[in-house]
Design an enzyme around this catalytic site. Structure first.
Site, PDB file in Angstrom:
ATOM      1  N   ASP A   1       1.371   0.071   5.698  1.00 59.57           N
ATOM      2  CA  ASP A   1       2.673   0.482   6.240  1.00 59.57           C
ATOM      3  C   ASP A   1       2.737   1.992   6.059  1.00 59.57           C
ATOM      4  OD1 ASP A   1       5.316   1.196   6.621  1.00 59.57           O
ATOM      5  OD2 ASP A   1       6.146  -0.422   5.375  1.00 59.57           O
TER       6      ASP A   1
ATOM      7  N   ASP B   1       6.530  -3.405  10.255  1.00 58.74           N
ATOM      8  CA  ASP B   1       6.240  -1.986  10.021  1.00 58.74           C
ATOM      9  C   ASP B   1       4.819  -1.746   9.515  1.00 58.74           C
ATOM     10  OD1 ASP B   1       6.533  -3.070   7.509  1.00 58.74           O
ATOM     11  OD2 ASP B   1       8.113  -1.709   6.847  1.00 58.74           O
TER      12      ASP B   1
ATOM     13  N   TYR C   1      10.838   5.633   8.900  1.00 60.17           N
ATOM     14  CA  TYR C   1      11.292   5.264   7.561  1.00 60.17           C
ATOM     15  C   TYR C   1      10.109   4.932   6.645  1.00 60.17           C
ATOM     16  CZ  TYR C   1      14.026   3.990   3.714  1.00 60.17           C
ATOM     17  OH  TYR C   1      14.552   4.016   2.458  1.00 60.17           O
TER      18      TYR C   1
ATOM     19  N   GLN D   1       4.323   5.026   3.170  1.00 62.13           N
ATOM     20  CA  GLN D   1       4.812   4.118   2.124  1.00 62.13           C
ATOM     21  C   GLN D   1       3.711   3.477   1.265  1.00 62.13           C
ATOM     22  OE1 GLN D   1       7.812   0.812   3.148  1.00 62.13           O
ATOM     23  NE2 GLN D   1       6.013  -0.335   2.491  1.00 62.13           N
TER      24      GLN D   1
ATOM     25  N   ASP E   1       4.172  -9.682   7.652  1.00 61.48           N
ATOM     26  CA  ASP E   1       5.122  -8.646   7.207  1.00 61.48           C
ATOM     27  C   ASP E   1       6.245  -9.316   6.425  1.00 61.48           C
ATOM     28  OD1 ASP E   1       6.168  -6.063   6.913  1.00 61.48           O
ATOM     29  OD2 ASP E   1       7.558  -6.377   8.577  1.00 61.48           O
TER      30      ASP E   1
ATOM     31  N   TYR F   1       7.650  -0.999  -8.073  1.00 60.74           N
ATOM     32  CA  TYR F   1       7.783  -1.350  -6.667  1.00 60.74           C
ATOM     33  C   TYR F   1       7.712  -0.089  -5.818  1.00 60.74           C
ATOM     34  CZ  TYR F   1       9.664  -3.149  -2.317  1.00 60.74           C
ATOM     35  OH  TYR F   1       9.839  -3.484  -1.002  1.00 60.74           O
TER      36      TYR F   1
ATOM     37  N   LYS G   1       4.390  -2.261  -0.207  1.00 56.68           N
ATOM     38  CA  LYS G   1       4.181  -3.690  -0.450  1.00 56.68           C
ATOM     39  C   LYS G   1       2.962  -4.209   0.273  1.00 56.68           C
ATOM     40  CE  LYS G   1       6.696  -7.109   0.853  1.00 56.68           C
ATOM     41  NZ  LYS G   1       7.275  -6.362   1.879  1.00 56.68           N
TER      42      LYS G   1
ATOM     43  N   GLN H   1     -14.066 -23.225  14.648  1.00 55.96           N
ATOM     44  CA  GLN H   1     -14.957 -24.127  15.403  1.00 55.96           C
ATOM     45  C   GLN H   1     -16.321 -24.262  14.716  1.00 55.96           C
ATOM     46  OE1 GLN H   1     -11.816 -24.576  18.039  1.00 55.96           O
ATOM     47  NE2 GLN H   1     -13.685 -25.785  18.104  1.00 55.96           N
TER      48      GLN H   1
ATOM     49  N   ASP I   1      16.311  -7.854   6.968  1.00 54.91           N
ATOM     50  CA  ASP I   1      14.929  -7.317   7.000  1.00 54.91           C
ATOM     51  C   ASP I   1      13.879  -8.422   7.113  1.00 54.91           C
ATOM     52  OD1 ASP I   1      16.020  -4.826   6.765  1.00 54.91           O
ATOM     53  OD2 ASP I   1      15.137  -4.358   4.815  1.00 54.91           O
TER      54      ASP I   1
ATOM     55  N   TYR J   1       9.048  -5.128 -11.425  1.00 54.44           N
ATOM     56  CA  TYR J   1       8.570  -3.977 -10.649  1.00 54.44           C
ATOM     57  C   TYR J   1       9.688  -3.335  -9.841  1.00 54.44           C
ATOM     58  CZ  TYR J   1       4.358  -6.143 -12.192  1.00 54.44           C
ATOM     59  OH  TYR J   1       3.394  -6.699 -12.991  1.00 54.44           O
TER      60      TYR J   1
END
Ligand code: 13P
Ligand code: 13P
Ligand code: MG
Ligand code: MG
Length: 379
Positions: A10, A51, A89, A93, A130, A227, A230, A240, A285, A346
């Protein structure tokens, strides 16, 4: 031998965390096209779910190749620069380090790679998630490769009948173990039933030894200790022949089972299988989304993609996901919608705990015990 490498990150969302900007995806595709021109890649396809940008690449350089990882890293860095210009945004990240040091693992992006001996017909499915997290595919992989109610091929398909082996990673202790289905199913489930700690990394056909599936198990919160970005995961599954049929690989997602990673990465929610046109989670979200892109490899060339969940037969799963989302949302900030306490370590939870540490006082009973000393001494 052909290597399939899916590396994802992301690097900025539009709007908020809900989707990607078309210019970012175009940049990703341009970088892959250039790498194809230079001979680094056989083929490359840039796509997204929400994202997260997924770089689907084929080449002849094997897994963990520095040049391939650097291509992905440089693409994410260039994408981040563009994301900053567009003021997307959370630009950059998931990039946890400033400099590339030879391998993408531990640097933030997720990766799933497999080197294969391409068969005369090689159907593969690349999954892109996501608002979910590493380990989020455990239940699905179990159903695909160990549950005959999902995969009749395990019963009636001779090359599948000896079962599959599962390589499980303990993402906290950084250990791995391989367990065999069907004999060790109950042992296997003890671990993979706890997907926040144990994630299935690889599955192999036990008769042929061939790699069948590989998923990304990188846990950003464990890498960073808090955190940050992610680990919205990816997974590659071969279909197959000595593997489950395409329909057996997609079937586990006909149930919107619950995964972690929704809203602020701190909530459980149903995994909704969607076509690309619906891969932009908005409600609270989310709820968590999964896209499945099907390809037929031809000497490493990625024929496709076919947008496998863009199929009305998954409408009930999508409706089920919406119903579960309604129900879980009614819990607000309560478990089991909110993640269990150890997973909240976190987030800002430790800060609040520390702030209030001095205001906790001992319960009366405990104080009496404390004054009396340990029970053994009293006696
Ligand atoms: P076809 O007969 O259409 O090739 O399909 C084989 C099959 O049953 C796949 O599940
Ligand atoms: P991403 O991990 O997809 O950026 O989403 C963060 C989040 O949980 C937003 O609520
Ligand atoms: Mg984001
Ligand atoms: Mg995401």
């Amino acid at each position: 031998m052909v290597t399939i490498s899916v590396i994802k990150a992301d690097i900025g969302g539009m709007v908020g965390h809900s989707s990607s900007h078309p210019d970012i995806l175009a940049l990703g595709q341009r970088e892959l096209d250039a790498a194809k021109q230079s001979g680094l890649l056989i083929d490359g396809h840039a796509s997204h779910c929400g994202d997260d940008m997924f770089l689907i690449m084929t080449h002849e350089r094997g897994e963990d190749n520095e040049q391939i990882h650097k291509l992905a890293w440089d693409t994410f860095i260039k994408g981040t620069d563009l994301a900053k210009k567009l003021k997307l945004y959370g630009a950059g990240q998931d990039l946890l380090t400033d400099a590339f040091s030879g391998n993408i693992r531990g640097a933030g992006p997720g990766s799933a790679e497999m080197e294969i001996d391409e068969r005369p017909s090689e159907p593969i499915i690349v999954f892109m998630g996501d608002k979910t997290s590493a380990g989020g595919f455990n239940l699905a992989l179990y159903k695909m490769f160990a549950d005959p109610f999902n995969t009749p091929g395990l019963v009636i398909g001779e090359p599948l009948h000896d079962g599959f082996s599962f390589e499980i990673q303990d993402v906290k202790e950084h250990q791995k173990i391989t367990l065999n289905a069907p004999e060790e199913l109950y042992d296997l489930l003890v671990f993979i039933g706890a997907p926040s700690r144990y994630a299935i990394k690889r599955v192999r056909n036990r008769l042929t030894g061939e790699i069948a599936a590989c998923s990304s198990t990188d846990k950003l919160s464990l890498i960073a200790g808090r955190y940050v970005g992610k680990d919205d995961p990816t997974m590659v599954v071969r279909c197959q022949g000595s593997f489950p049929a395409v329909g057996e690989v997609l079937e586990p997602f006909a149930t919107a089972y619950t995964v972690e990673g929704w809203m602020r990465g701190s909530h459980n929610g149903p995994l909704m299988p969607v076509g690309l046109k619906d891969a932009h989670p908005a409600r609270f979200d989310g709820p968590p989304r999964l896209v499945a892109l099907g390809f037929q490899l031809a000497d490493g060339k990625l024929n496709g993609p076919n947008d496998m969940f863009d199929d009305p037969s998954f409408n009930n799963a999508r409706q089920e996901a919406s119903n579960i989302a309604d129900y879980l949302r009614k819990h607000g900030p309560f478990e089991p919608h909110r993640l269990p306490l150890d997973e909240m370590e976190y987030t800002t939870m430790p800060l609040i705990r520390d702030k209030l540490a001095g205001r906790w006082t001992a319960l009366e009973e405990a104080r009496e015990h404390a004054m009396a000393g340990p029970i053994s001494e009293v006696e």
